[in-house]
Scaffold this motif. Structure first.
Motif, PDB file in Angstrom:
ATOM      1  N   ASP A  36      18.679  48.493  17.337  1.00 25.86           N
ATOM      2  CA  ASP A  36      18.666  48.551  15.872  1.00 25.86           C
ATOM      3  C   ASP A  36      19.900  47.873  15.277  1.00 25.86           C
ATOM      4  OD1 ASP A  36      16.227  49.866  15.478  1.00 25.86           O
ATOM      5  OD2 ASP A  36      17.153  51.832  15.755  1.00 25.86           O
ATOM      6  N   PHE A  51      19.435  46.368  11.516  1.00 21.52           N
ATOM      7  CA  PHE A  51      18.658  47.320  10.728  1.00 21.52           C
ATOM      8  C   PHE A  51      19.358  48.654  10.504  1.00 21.52           C
ATOM      9  CE2 PHE A  51      15.400  44.506  12.473  1.00 21.52           C
ATOM     10  CZ  PHE A  51      14.728  44.165  11.315  1.00 21.52           C
ATOM     11  N   ASP A  87      14.910  45.578   6.235  1.00 24.13           N
ATOM     12  CA  ASP A  87      14.899  44.170   6.617  1.00 24.13           C
ATOM     13  C   ASP A  87      16.337  43.683   6.542  1.00 24.13           C
ATOM     14  OD1 ASP A  87      13.972  41.701   7.403  1.00 24.13           O
ATOM     15  OD2 ASP A  87      12.540  41.489   5.760  1.00 24.13           O
TER      16      ASP A  87
END
Length: 113
Positions: free
Chosen positions: A54, A59, A74
């Motif tokens: 991540d 993100f 996004d």
């Protein structure tokens, strides 16, 4: 409008009751209105975030020792603004995409509150 403030460790947060304006300041940095790249650089210097898929893609960043998580659905970076794919977007979509230069969610972990 009525305002209130909450203190979570070294984090000071205040919000207008209607939810239109939200301010969150941590050691002099505006958590809500600072671009994600700069924000992560700042927080990582204080305490490292968990390096995982991540965070690798931009993100989500979890700072366990600080009790803070940043998330966005996004990713948009400064260099994206000059990319052909971005320039080809409709102006409305460009503005929507630019929002992802910032985090959408800041979570304060339960142990901090």
């Amino acid at each position: 409008m009525r305002k209130y403030a909450a203190f979570c460790g070294n984090m000071r947060c205040s919000e207008e009751v209607c939810g239109v304006n939200f301010y969150c300041n941590y050691k002099g940095i505006d958590v809500i209105n600072t671009k994600a790249e700069k924000l992560i650089e700042h927080f990582d210097a204080i305490s490292p975030y968990i390096r995982n898929s991540d965070s690798k893609f931009g993100f989500m960043y979890v700072f366990p020792k600080l009790g803070i998580t940043f998330w966005r659905g996004d990713v948009c970076a400064e260099e994206d603004l000059e990319a052909d794919w971005f320039k080809e977007l409709h102006p409305e979509n460009q503005e929507e995409t630019k929002k992802f230069m910032y985090f959408e969610t800041v979570k304060f972990h339960k142990d901090l509150i």
